[in-house]
Scaffold this motif. Sequence first.
Motif, PDB file in Angstrom:
ATOM      1  N   VAL A  24     -52.301   5.429 -23.380  1.00 52.61           N
ATOM      2  CA  VAL A  24     -51.990   6.590 -24.220  1.00 52.61           C
ATOM      3  C   VAL A  24     -50.631   7.194 -23.892  1.00 52.61           C
ATOM      4  O   VAL A  24     -49.853   7.523 -24.799  1.00 52.61           O
ATOM      5  CB  VAL A  24     -53.088   7.670 -24.081  1.00 52.61           C
ATOM      6  N   LEU A  25     -50.336   7.342 -22.609  1.00 55.09           N
ATOM      7  CA  LEU A  25     -49.178   8.133 -22.198  1.00 55.09           C
ATOM      8  C   LEU A  25     -47.906   7.302 -22.096  1.00 55.09           C
ATOM      9  O   LEU A  25     -47.950   6.102 -21.838  1.00 55.09           O
ATOM     10  CB  LEU A  25     -49.464   8.804 -20.851  1.00 55.09           C
ATOM     11  N   GLY A  26     -46.779   7.981 -22.315  1.00 51.75           N
ATOM     12  CA  GLY A  26     -45.481   7.373 -22.046  1.00 51.75           C
ATOM     13  C   GLY A  26     -44.991   6.359 -23.046  1.00 51.75           C
ATOM     14  O   GLY A  26     -44.178   5.506 -22.715  1.00 51.75           O
ATOM     15  N   GLY A  27     -45.438   6.429 -24.270  1.00 52.78           N
ATOM     16  CA  GLY A  27     -44.950   5.476 -25.269  1.00 52.78           C
ATOM     17  C   GLY A  27     -45.484   5.791 -26.645  1.00 52.78           C
ATOM     18  O   GLY A  27     -46.340   6.651 -26.816  1.00 52.78           O
ATOM     19  N   GLY A  28     -44.954   5.083 -27.616  1.00 55.19           N
ATOM     20  CA  GLY A  28     -45.423   5.264 -28.985  1.00 55.19           C
ATOM     21  C   GLY A  28     -44.538   6.201 -29.784  1.00 55.19           C
ATOM     22  O   GLY A  28     -43.865   7.068 -29.242  1.00 55.19           O
ATOM     23  N   LYS A  29     -44.578   6.026 -31.095  1.00 57.16           N
ATOM     24  CA  LYS A  29     -43.760   6.844 -31.987  1.00 57.16           C
ATOM     25  C   LYS A  29     -44.350   8.226 -32.219  1.00 57.16           C
ATOM     26  O   LYS A  29     -43.670   9.136 -32.652  1.00 57.16           O
ATOM     27  CB  LYS A  29     -43.598   6.115 -33.337  1.00 57.16           C
ATOM     28  N   ARG A  30     -45.668   8.368 -31.993  1.00 57.58           N
ATOM     29  CA  ARG A  30     -46.383   9.639 -32.194  1.00 57.58           C
ATOM     30  C   ARG A  30     -46.275  10.125 -33.642  1.00 57.58           C
ATOM     31  O   ARG A  30     -46.177  11.333 -33.894  1.00 57.58           O
ATOM     32  CB  ARG A  30     -45.878  10.727 -31.237  1.00 57.58           C
ATOM     33  N   VAL A  31     -46.286   9.196 -34.568  1.00 58.79           N
ATOM     34  CA  VAL A  31     -46.161   9.566 -35.978  1.00 58.79           C
ATOM     35  C   VAL A  31     -47.315  10.467 -36.409  1.00 58.79           C
ATOM     36  O   VAL A  31     -47.116  11.450 -37.141  1.00 58.79           O
ATOM     37  CB  VAL A  31     -46.101   8.306 -36.871  1.00 58.79           C
TER      38      VAL A  31
END
Length: 302
Positions: A46-53
């Motif tokens: 979950v943490l520390g990555g991803g675009k968080r769209v």
Amino acid sequence: MKTDALTELTRRMPGWRARVETVLDRGLPAAGLHPSRLHEAMRYSVLGGGKRVRPVLVYSTGLALGLAEDRLDGPACAVELIHAYSLIHDDLPAMDNDDLRRGKPTCHRAFDEATAILAGDALQTLAFQILARDEAMAASPAARVEMIASLAHAAGSRGMCGGQAIDLAAVGRQLDIAQLEDMHIHKTGALIRATVRLAALCGNGLDAATLQGLDHYAKCVGLAFQIRDDILDVEANTETLGKRQGADIALAKPTYPSLLGLAEAKERARLLHEDALASLADFDHRADALRGVSHYIIARGH
């Protein structure tokens, strides 16, 4: 309009991403808490990555409706947890069998397959726990029940899980455009529509026309998001994507470029973007971040 919308989104997106990272970190079990290996896997995924769209969509919708950000943290966290769970399970050997996600080994590679399955299961249930208990949402019991029902529907057999089942069954088959869109309306679009709906439900007494406009916007950007994903699987490289480039081609999956060609796929995404903007015509400048998200989705490079 485009410049104003993108400027507004660009100005706010870093803060929203940092905010949801903090909320997620706080909401997830500590890595050292028993059973520690499971909790480490959950946090790793979950943490520390991803675009968080999806969280950005929650905050953008809330801004358009004049809602305080602390009321939106719970839904933003919940939809990202559901998304993270889906990625863990999609990457499993029985599904897409991927080794790379967000530029690092997938959960089942970093830990093991059983731990990855359990981490996905635990992230999914945590999402509903947050919607039920987060006090900062200041939502009525009826609104919480509706949020939980909306997210459950979007994640279940009539939404994301159903879309994945259709996707797996379609490998090696030739679909027509209606069948392809049906798959992605379930697999990707359902959760994005729920994301916008959860944010709207944090408000009080929204009229039917406002809810309908937001839902149509979300339907359009959800499908445009998937088309852009399909295009990037052809055009981008593994380092930029943070996942294996050409994975859909290697698995003989039906995609928009394979069905329509790249040029027509890009045009289809553009038309959906225009439709999304049109559905926000009755909203004022506070919806510029929402408009910016639609611009971002069809232009993103990863």
